[in-house]
Design a protein around this motif. Structure first.
Motif, PDB file in Angstrom:
ATOM      1  N   THR A 177     -11.010   4.077 -17.798  1.00  0.00           N
ATOM      2  CA  THR A 177     -10.362   3.172 -16.839  1.00  0.00           C
ATOM      3  C   THR A 177     -11.376   2.873 -15.728  1.00  0.00           C
ATOM      4  O   THR A 177     -12.423   3.534 -15.658  1.00  0.00           O
ATOM      5  N   LEU A 230     -11.264   3.961 -12.892  1.00  0.00           N
ATOM      6  CA  LEU A 230     -11.449   5.221 -12.153  1.00  0.00           C
ATOM      7  C   LEU A 230     -12.584   6.056 -12.746  1.00  0.00           C
ATOM      8  O   LEU A 230     -13.402   6.620 -12.017  1.00  0.00           O
ATOM      9  N   ASP A 253       0.862  -1.185   0.000  1.00  0.00           N
ATOM     10  CA  ASP A 253       0.000   0.000   0.000  1.00  0.00           C
ATOM     11  C   ASP A 253       0.900   1.238   0.000  1.00  0.00           C
ATOM     12  O   ASP A 253       1.720   1.414   0.908  1.00  0.00           O
ATOM     13  N   PHE A 271      -9.895  12.993 -20.009  1.00  0.00           N
ATOM     14  CA  PHE A 271     -10.598  11.783 -19.561  1.00  0.00           C
ATOM     15  C   PHE A 271     -10.045  10.549 -20.278  1.00  0.00           C
ATOM     16  O   PHE A 271      -9.850  10.564 -21.487  1.00  0.00           O
TER      17      PHE A 271
HETATM   18  N1  LIG Z   1      -8.743   7.940 -15.939  1.00  0.00           N
HETATM   19  C1  LIG Z   1      -8.709   9.255 -16.144  1.00  0.00           C
HETATM   20  O1  LIG Z   1      -9.594   9.832 -16.819  1.00  0.00           O
HETATM   21  C2  LIG Z   1      -7.574  10.074 -15.598  1.00  0.00           C
HETATM   22  C3  LIG Z   1      -7.501  11.416 -16.004  1.00  0.00           C
HETATM   23  C4  LIG Z   1      -6.471  12.203 -15.503  1.00  0.00           C
HETATM   24  C5  LIG Z   1      -5.550  11.671 -14.641  1.00  0.00           C
HETATM   25  N2  LIG Z   1      -5.657  10.362 -14.245  1.00  0.00           N
HETATM   26  C6  LIG Z   1      -4.661   9.857 -13.300  1.00  0.00           C
HETATM   27  O2  LIG Z   1      -4.025   8.731 -13.851  1.00  0.00           O
HETATM   28  C7  LIG Z   1      -3.589   7.867 -12.801  1.00  0.00           C
HETATM   29  C8  LIG Z   1      -4.075   6.444 -13.091  1.00  0.00           C
HETATM   30  O3  LIG Z   1      -5.486   6.482 -13.099  1.00  0.00           O
HETATM   31  P1  LIG Z   1      -6.396   5.333 -13.737  1.00  0.00           P
HETATM   32  O4  LIG Z   1      -7.527   6.024 -14.361  1.00  0.00           O
HETATM   33  O5  LIG Z   1      -5.564   4.389 -14.507  1.00  0.00           O
HETATM   34  O6  LIG Z   1      -6.946   4.671 -12.379  1.00  0.00           O
HETATM   35  P2  LIG Z   1      -7.266   3.158 -11.938  1.00  0.00           P
HETATM   36  O7  LIG Z   1      -7.541   2.297 -13.116  1.00  0.00           O
HETATM   37  O8  LIG Z   1      -8.296   3.272 -10.873  1.00  0.00           O
HETATM   38  O9  LIG Z   1      -5.875   2.687 -11.292  1.00  0.00           O
HETATM   39  C9  LIG Z   1      -5.426   3.218 -10.089  1.00  0.00           C
HETATM   40  C10 LIG Z   1      -4.189   2.454  -9.658  1.00  0.00           C
HETATM   41  O10 LIG Z   1      -3.700   3.053  -8.464  1.00  0.00           O
HETATM   42  C11 LIG Z   1      -3.422   2.033  -7.521  1.00  0.00           C
HETATM   43  N3  LIG Z   1      -3.625   2.504  -6.156  1.00  0.00           N
HETATM   44  C12 LIG Z   1      -4.637   3.292  -5.702  1.00  0.00           C
HETATM   45  N4  LIG Z   1      -4.482   3.490  -4.375  1.00  0.00           N
HETATM   46  C13 LIG Z   1      -3.358   2.829  -4.007  1.00  0.00           C
HETATM   47  C14 LIG Z   1      -2.659   2.651  -2.782  1.00  0.00           C
HETATM   48  N5  LIG Z   1      -3.086   3.227  -1.638  1.00  0.00           N
HETATM   49  N6  LIG Z   1      -1.543   1.897  -2.781  1.00  0.00           N
HETATM   50  C15 LIG Z   1      -1.096   1.299  -3.911  1.00  0.00           C
HETATM   51  N7  LIG Z   1      -1.692   1.451  -5.107  1.00  0.00           N
HETATM   52  C16 LIG Z   1      -2.810   2.185  -5.148  1.00  0.00           C
HETATM   53  C17 LIG Z   1      -4.395   0.910  -7.847  1.00  0.00           C
HETATM   54  O11 LIG Z   1      -3.815  -0.287  -7.367  1.00  0.00           O
HETATM   55  P3  LIG Z   1      -4.683  -1.544  -6.777  1.00  0.00           P
HETATM   56  O12 LIG Z   1      -5.819  -1.727  -7.741  1.00  0.00           O
HETATM   57  O13 LIG Z   1      -3.735  -2.686  -6.776  1.00  0.00           O
HETATM   58  O14 LIG Z   1      -5.123  -1.151  -5.445  1.00  0.00           O
HETATM   59  C18 LIG Z   1      -4.448   0.979  -9.376  1.00  0.00           C
HETATM   60  O15 LIG Z   1      -3.402   0.217  -9.921  1.00  0.00           O
HETATM   61  C19 LIG Z   1      -4.157   8.447 -11.497  1.00  0.00           C
HETATM   62  O16 LIG Z   1      -3.171   9.200 -10.855  1.00  0.00           O
HETATM   63  C20 LIG Z   1      -5.277   9.360 -12.002  1.00  0.00           C
HETATM   64  O17 LIG Z   1      -5.557  10.415 -11.120  1.00  0.00           O
HETATM   65  C21 LIG Z   1      -6.646   9.553 -14.705  1.00  0.00           C
END
Ligand SMILES: NC(=O)c1ccc[n+]([C@@H]2O[C@H](COP(=O)([O-])OP(=O)(O)OC[C@H]3O[C@@H](n4cnc5c(N)ncnc54)[C@H](OP(=O)(O)O)[C@@H]3O)[C@@H](O)[C@H]2O)c1
Length: 238
Positions: A175, A177, A53, A172
């Protein structure tokens, strides 16, 4: 090439881990979920997994058992929770978002910066949400605006130590998220496209990688509006 990627079990981070490994890079993939990390290794057996974590300050892997230096660290892990009822402000929700999106980067820098090669690169995955104040984004937007600031200051201070910094501002991206969002997400792109854009920008040595181009252009134009006008528009969006 040797990289460490946080948040590699899902979304953008998983795509980055698989694509870098496919190109022959040695990838250290971090995530909380042992099961998802095992799935990742089944897909690409060359990946090395670190299950922990990122908020567990006392049990941070310091990579001592792995003496080889890293070329790149990608701080990608993050989470988004919205402040739905501002009058009943949920401090714990605010804290959770700031902790994973900002404070955990400090923990990672303390643990891993010393493992980065001279000439190496730090990549911070921020968000276009930090460009403008958006409805319900008191926690997420603040965390990402601060993360972008952190990246820009690190770029100044690490230059003399021959370490480069890239800050990524995605719009956006599809994912897990954003799967939770129940509002329209203009110009949304796939996680594959996002990973490609990040990799190509990193390869070119860019300090800022922002995409999709049109989306970012519109956000930056809107930022030029008087705040009273933007606030009126944003109130209607919320
Ligand atoms: N999707 C979008 O539209 C978007 C837009 C702008 C920026 N972003 C940024 O891009 C990045 C990736 O986002 P995503 O959309 O790919 O999200 P995602 O699919 O929800 O992935 C999030 C990742 O973060 C890990 N994580 C979260 N909390 C954690 C913790 N406490 N310790 C260890 N690992 C942790 C999760 O690991 P586990 O599943 O193993 O817990 C997962 O691998 C983020 O920083 C997000 O803010 C995303």
């Amino acid at each position: 090439m040797r990289l460490l990627i946080t948040g590699a079990t899902s979304g953008i981070g998983k795509e980055l881990a698989l694509r870098y490994a496919d190109r022959g890079a040695q990838v250290i993939a971090c995530g909380r979920s042992e099961e998802k990390l095992q799935q990742l290794i089944v897909e690409q057996p060359s990946i090395k997994a670190l299950c922990f974590d990122l908020l567990d300050y006392d049990h941070y892997p310091d990579l001592k058992d792995d003496p080889k230096l890293l070329d790149t660290i990608i701080f990608n892990a993050g989470d988004c929770e919205y402040i739905d009822d501002v009058l009943n402000f949920e401090a714990k929700k605010f804290e959770r978002v700031i902790n994973i999106n900002l404070i955990s980067i400090g923990y990672g820098l303390q643990a891993w910066l010393k493992h980065l090669k001279p000439g190496g690169r730090l990549v911070l995955v921020s968000s276009s949400a930090g460009i403008l104040p958006l409805p319900r984004a008191e926690a997420y937007g603040s965390s990402k605006a601060a993360l972008s600031y952190l990246g820009k200051t690190l770029a100044i201070n690490l230059k003399k130590h021959d370490i480069n910094v890239t800050v990524v501002h995605p719009g956006f991206v599809e994912t897990p998220l954003t799967d939770k969002n129940n509002f329209e997400m203009p110009m949304i792109i796939s996680s594959q496209e996002a990973a490609e854009k990040i990799m190509s920008g990193v390869e070119k040595g860019k300090s800022d990688i922002s995409f999709p181009t049109l989306f970012i252009f519109i956000m930056k134009c809107l930022r030029l509006l008087p705040s009273s006008l933007w606030n009126r528009l944003a109130t209607r969006m919320g």
